[in-house]
Design a protein around this motif. Structure first.
Motif, PDB file in Angstrom:
ATOM      1  N   ARG A  51       0.750  -1.203  -0.181  1.00 50.82           N
ATOM      2  CA  ARG A  51       0.010   0.037   0.126  1.00 50.82           C
ATOM      3  C   ARG A  51       0.920   1.202  -0.027  1.00 50.82           C
ATOM      4  NH1 ARG A  51      -2.116   0.556   5.653  1.00 50.82           N
ATOM      5  NH2 ARG A  51       0.138   1.069   5.743  1.00 50.82           N
ATOM      6  N   ASP A  52       1.940   1.228   0.827  1.00 57.21           N
ATOM      7  CA  ASP A  52       2.612   2.490   1.004  1.00 57.21           C
ATOM      8  C   ASP A  52       3.377   2.809  -0.174  1.00 57.21           C
ATOM      9  OD1 ASP A  52       1.654   3.014   3.372  1.00 57.21           O
ATOM     10  OD2 ASP A  52       3.505   2.145   4.568  1.00 57.21           O
ATOM     11  N   LEU A  53       3.894   1.786  -1.003  1.00 53.65           N
ATOM     12  CA  LEU A  53       4.629   1.766  -2.264  1.00 53.65           C
ATOM     13  C   LEU A  53       3.764   2.500  -3.059  1.00 53.65           C
ATOM     14  CD1 LEU A  53       6.872  -1.276  -2.123  1.00 53.65           C
ATOM     15  CD2 LEU A  53       7.724   0.894  -1.760  1.00 53.65           C
ATOM     16  N   VAL A 106      -9.977  -1.590   6.810  1.00 55.22           N
ATOM     17  CA  VAL A 106     -10.401  -0.271   7.363  1.00 55.22           C
ATOM     18  C   VAL A 106      -9.013   0.735   7.362  1.00 55.22           C
ATOM     19  CG1 VAL A 106     -10.939   1.056   9.448  1.00 55.22           C
ATOM     20  CG2 VAL A 106     -12.288  -0.898   8.724  1.00 55.22           C
ATOM     21  N   THR A 107      -7.914   0.407   7.773  1.00 54.61           N
ATOM     22  CA  THR A 107      -6.488   1.380   7.853  1.00 54.61           C
ATOM     23  C   THR A 107      -6.183   1.259   6.499  1.00 54.61           C
ATOM     24  OG1 THR A 107      -5.278  -0.542   8.325  1.00 54.61           O
ATOM     25  CG2 THR A 107      -6.127   0.546  10.333  1.00 54.61           C
ATOM     26  N   GLY A 108      -6.041   0.676   5.903  1.00 59.76           N
ATOM     27  CA  GLY A 108      -5.689   0.758   4.184  1.00 59.76           C
ATOM     28  C   GLY A 108      -6.560   1.687   3.300  1.00 59.76           C
ATOM     29  N   THR A 109      -7.826   1.499   3.560  1.00 63.21           N
ATOM     30  CA  THR A 109      -8.478   2.408   2.885  1.00 63.21           C
ATOM     31  C   THR A 109      -8.500   4.000   3.276  1.00 63.21           C
ATOM     32  OG1 THR A 109     -10.187   0.591   2.488  1.00 63.21           O
ATOM     33  CG2 THR A 109     -11.022   2.866   2.162  1.00 63.21           C
ATOM     34  N   VAL A 124      -9.994  -0.220  -3.118  1.00 63.95           N
ATOM     35  CA  VAL A 124      -9.129  -1.332  -3.579  1.00 63.95           C
ATOM     36  C   VAL A 124      -7.721  -1.659  -2.916  1.00 63.95           C
ATOM     37  CG1 VAL A 124      -7.910  -1.886  -5.704  1.00 63.95           C
ATOM     38  CG2 VAL A 124      -9.854  -1.096  -6.046  1.00 63.95           C
ATOM     39  N   LEU A 125      -7.097  -0.481  -2.457  1.00 69.32           N
ATOM     40  CA  LEU A 125      -5.968  -0.517  -1.726  1.00 69.32           C
ATOM     41  C   LEU A 125      -6.215  -1.248  -0.217  1.00 69.32           C
ATOM     42  CD1 LEU A 125      -3.464   2.443  -2.582  1.00 69.32           C
ATOM     43  CD2 LEU A 125      -3.393  -0.309  -2.785  1.00 69.32           C
ATOM     44  N   ALA A 130      -5.373  -5.553   3.278  1.00 65.78           N
ATOM     45  CA  ALA A 130      -5.960  -6.664   4.021  1.00 65.78           C
ATOM     46  C   ALA A 130      -5.584  -7.835   3.757  1.00 65.78           C
ATOM     47  CB  ALA A 130      -7.440  -6.610   3.949  1.00 65.78           C
ATOM     48  N   ALA A 131      -5.471  -8.177   2.378  1.00 66.92           N
ATOM     49  CA  ALA A 131      -5.120  -9.639   1.811  1.00 66.92           C
ATOM     50  C   ALA A 131      -3.811  -9.887   1.354  1.00 66.92           C
ATOM     51  CB  ALA A 131      -6.134  -9.740   0.369  1.00 66.92           C
TER      52      ALA A 131
END
Length: 219
Positions: A51-53, A106-109, A124-125, A130-131
Motif C-alpha cells: 500500500r505505501d509503495l 479499514v486502515t488501508g482504505t 481497492v488498496l 488486508a489480503a
C-alpha cells in the motif's frame, strides 16, 4: 478522519493480529523461531508495504517506525511460548487472520484516501492491504494462497465489503472511531461466518468438470 496517532495504533493492532496468524502457521509447519519471526513479519507488514509503495508513502512506515518492526517480534514471542495445542492451531490461525483482515481493510482504505486517492481506488488498496500479508504468508509457507483457492471459504469478499463500507462512510462524512470499528467487525464476522458455513465464491458460469481416478479435477 483518524488522527495520525489513532491511525498508528490501528496499524499496530492489525500488524499484531496478522503477525500472530503468521507465527501460528509457522508452528503448524514446524518452522523454527527464525522462520516464525520471518513469517510473522511478512504477514503483518506485507500488505502495508505494498500500500505505501503504491501511494508513494516512502520510505514505508515499516522502515521508519521501530514499533512496526517490533510488533511482529512481540507476536512471535507470544506464540513461541503460549501457542495453543496442535489440534487447535488451525482454528486460531483462521480467527487471527480474520481479525487482521477486518482491521487492515479499514486502515488501508483510510490511509489511501488520505494520500489523495479516490474512493474506489482507496477501497481497492484497502483490500490489498488486508489480503496482501496473507498471500505473502501462504507463498512463503509453500501453500497456495487462500485468496486464489476455489475450494476455500471466501477470503477477499469480506475485506472488499469492509473497505467499501469505509469508502461509503468517508463519502457521507460519517467515518469515526465507532463506525470504522463497525466496518472492521463486519469484515471479521463475514469471514468467520464464511469459515463456519463454508461460503465459497462462484466459479465460471456453466463450468463443467469431472474427477479423475486420483481425485484431481479435470476440466
Amino acid at each position: 478522519m483518524f488522527t495520525p496517532s489513532v491511525q498508528h495504533w490501528l496499524d499496530l493492532a492489525g500488524i499484531f493480529v496478522f503477525a500472530i496468524s503468521g507465527a501460528l502457521l509457522a508452528v503448524r509447519k514446524n518452522f523454527d523461531v527464525v522462520g516464525m519471526a520471518l513469517l510473522a513479519g511478512a504477514t503483518g507488514l506485507g500488505g502495508g508495504l505494498f500500500r505505501d509503495l503504491v501511494i508513494g508513502a516512502v520510505p514505508p512506515a515499516a522502515f521508519t517506525d521501530l514499533g512496526y518492526l517490533l510488533t511482529p517480534l512481540a507476536a512471535t514471542a507470544l506464540v513461541f511460548f503460549l501457542h495453543p495445542q496442535v489440534e487447535r492451531i488451525n482454528r486460531a490461525v483462521m480467527v487471527f487472520d480474520a481479525a487482521g483482515l477486518g482491521l487492515f481493510c479499514v486502515t488501508g482504505t483510510v490511509k489511501a484516501y488520505g494520500h489523495g486517492l479516490g474512493l474506489a481506488a482507496s477501497a481497492v488498496l484497502g483490500l490489498a492491504t488486508a489480503a496482501g500479508g496473507g498471500v505473502v504468508r501462504d507463498v512463503l509457507a509453500n501453500e497456495v494462497p487462500s485468496l486464489l483457492r476455489w475450494d476455500r471459504e471466501v477470503y477477499a469478499l469480506p475485506a472488499m465489503v469492509g473497505a467499501t463500507v469505509v469508502a461509503l462512510l468517508i463519502h457521507t462524512g460519517h467515518l469515526n472511531g465507532a463506525t470504522s470499528g463497525a466496518a472492521a467487525a463486519l469484515a471479521f464476522v463475514l469471514r468467520l461466518l464464511a469459515l463456519r458455513h463454508n461460503w465459497r465464491a462462484p466459479r465460471a458460469w456453466h463450468r463443467r468438470s469431472r474427477r479423475g481416478k486420483e481425485g484431481a479435477e479435470e476440466v
